[in-house]
Design an enzyme around this catalytic site. Sequence first.
Site, PDB file in Angstrom:
ATOM      1  N   ASP A   1       0.855  -1.186   0.000  1.00  0.00           N
ATOM      2  CA  ASP A   1       0.000   0.000   0.000  1.00  0.00           C
ATOM      3  C   ASP A   1       0.893   1.238   0.000  1.00  0.00           C
ATOM      4  O   ASP A   1       1.626   1.481   0.963  1.00  0.00           O
ATOM      5  CB  ASP A   1      -0.909  -0.020   1.235  1.00  0.00           C
ATOM      6  CG  ASP A   1      -1.933   1.104   1.228  1.00  0.00           C
ATOM      7  OD1 ASP A   1      -2.032   1.821   0.230  1.00  0.00           O
ATOM      8  OD2 ASP A   1      -2.640   1.262   2.246  1.00  0.00           O
TER       9      ASP A   1
ATOM     10  N   ASP B   1      -3.144   2.564  -5.949  1.00  0.00           N
ATOM     11  CA  ASP B   1      -2.003   2.634  -5.019  1.00  0.00           C
ATOM     12  C   ASP B   1      -1.854   1.377  -4.153  1.00  0.00           C
ATOM     13  O   ASP B   1      -1.169   1.402  -3.136  1.00  0.00           O
ATOM     14  CB  ASP B   1      -2.119   3.862  -4.121  1.00  0.00           C
ATOM     15  CG  ASP B   1      -3.374   3.849  -3.254  1.00  0.00           C
ATOM     16  OD1 ASP B   1      -4.267   3.026  -3.511  1.00  0.00           O
ATOM     17  OD2 ASP B   1      -3.462   4.672  -2.322  1.00  0.00           O
ATOM     18  N   GLU B   2      -2.488   0.286  -4.569  1.00  0.00           N
ATOM     19  CA  GLU B   2      -2.410  -0.958  -3.797  1.00  0.00           C
ATOM     20  C   GLU B   2      -2.267  -2.151  -4.741  1.00  0.00           C
ATOM     21  O   GLU B   2      -2.757  -2.121  -5.869  1.00  0.00           O
ATOM     22  CB  GLU B   2      -3.677  -1.173  -2.963  1.00  0.00           C
ATOM     23  CG  GLU B   2      -3.971  -0.128  -1.927  1.00  0.00           C
ATOM     24  CD  GLU B   2      -5.295  -0.410  -1.234  1.00  0.00           C
ATOM     25  OE1 GLU B   2      -5.360  -1.362  -0.433  1.00  0.00           O
ATOM     26  OE2 GLU B   2      -6.277   0.307  -1.524  1.00  0.00           O
TER      27      GLU B   2
END
Length: 465
Positions: free
Chosen positions: A81, A176-177
């Site tokens: 993350d 974003d993960e």
Amino acid sequence: MDPGKNLGGMSRTTMPAESKKIAAPGVFGKGRELTHLIRDESAKDSAEEKKRPWSIRKVDTQTIGKNRHKWSGHKVIVHLDMDAFFAAIEQQHCPQLKGQPVIIGGLPGYRGVVSTCSYEARVFGIKSAMPTAEAFRRCPVGIFLETSGSKYTYISIDVLNILREFSPILEPFSIDEAFVDITGIWERYGTPASMVKEMQMMIESRTGLTASAGIAHNKILAKMASGMDKPNGLTLVEPGTVGAFLENLPVETVWGIGPATQNALSQLGILTIGQLAMYDVYALRKIFGVHGAALHEIAHGRGDSTVTPYYHQPHEKSIGHETTLPNDTDSIDVIRANLRVLSERVGRRMRKSGYETKRIKLKFRYSDFSTFSRERTLTDYVRSDLAIFQQAVKLLDDNLQKARAIRLVGITVSHLREFKGVAQVEIFEELCEKKNSCICDVMDKIKDIYGDKSITYLSSSFRYK
């Protein structure tokens, strides 16, 4: 094999003298030998090593054996993350923003919500999904910036390419993960934690950004673990420690529990995951339906461990857009105008993906933040902006409470299937769906060349009923 050909970037004819041969029966056939390159640990080579995650490292076999025993029968799943991703990118691109409370999502004078913020802004209590006006009230010295999707996507692809160097089994979860399956692969690094630390170091060295990580035997636990030690932290949850990890965590830590579910659980006296695990599963199912049974499974540390690469993922299940209006309004004309724009955006995305839809959902939020969703399933598949818009307006007219101001509207299409060019039946008074789709196709081609704002509909051409 020609002895002069490269193996992992090195020529066999230039193999270091200290290379060792380790018997590996069963790997490439019984009795054959697998040559392992043990690189010189001098300062000269260390910098090069950091750039090559695939290179073979000298590891302690006893350490590998102990970790094999711990993870026996389980996958090793990593959740990466990125830390304050959007804000961190803006700070990197503009050094003057470093150390400043940066808030991404919109300007204070406009309606909207916070997408993310820097850690300097979080000191003021700013968090994602908070109204921009509230964020400004809490942090008037904050630097408010609008989102820059293309910039964030570019960096996101860079990060995914770095992770792909470590493992081919990679599932992007959001911009974003990502989940990474490192089962078996971690052994060349000694331990799962050592491998993930190298991932984090390489992300930081190449992008200047940091990522937090969680390691566990399934995706839900890995995601929960990645949020335990932010920023740039690493949390390892081995199979034998799951109960101790979960027991005293608050229930809102569980992935999928929002304020409403948290409040309902609180009324049952369930404040921790340990208490949730001990609660009767049949009672949870009676109160929360299938979601209650799923929560009980998560509380016991059970969950999906399948990491699905993008090329094996199923087709999109839905496509949607929503917008927060500049001002609360009860004007039907203003609301319909926004639905027109949303139907155009949703329709374009749907056609670009090669789909048509049979179900349209309308979402609307009143000024008191009470939110409702209504949907309609059609008899025929449609793909034109007009068809989406007309169904959204019908849902609005049937369900909107008069004289109540609206804050947000959204449109989502689902029940998607691939469009194969089959003509639809005529379902409108003046133009059939096939003709409307042809108009949309022409407009899409113009937008591909000149941009999304190059052409749109004259409002009067969209009939409300």
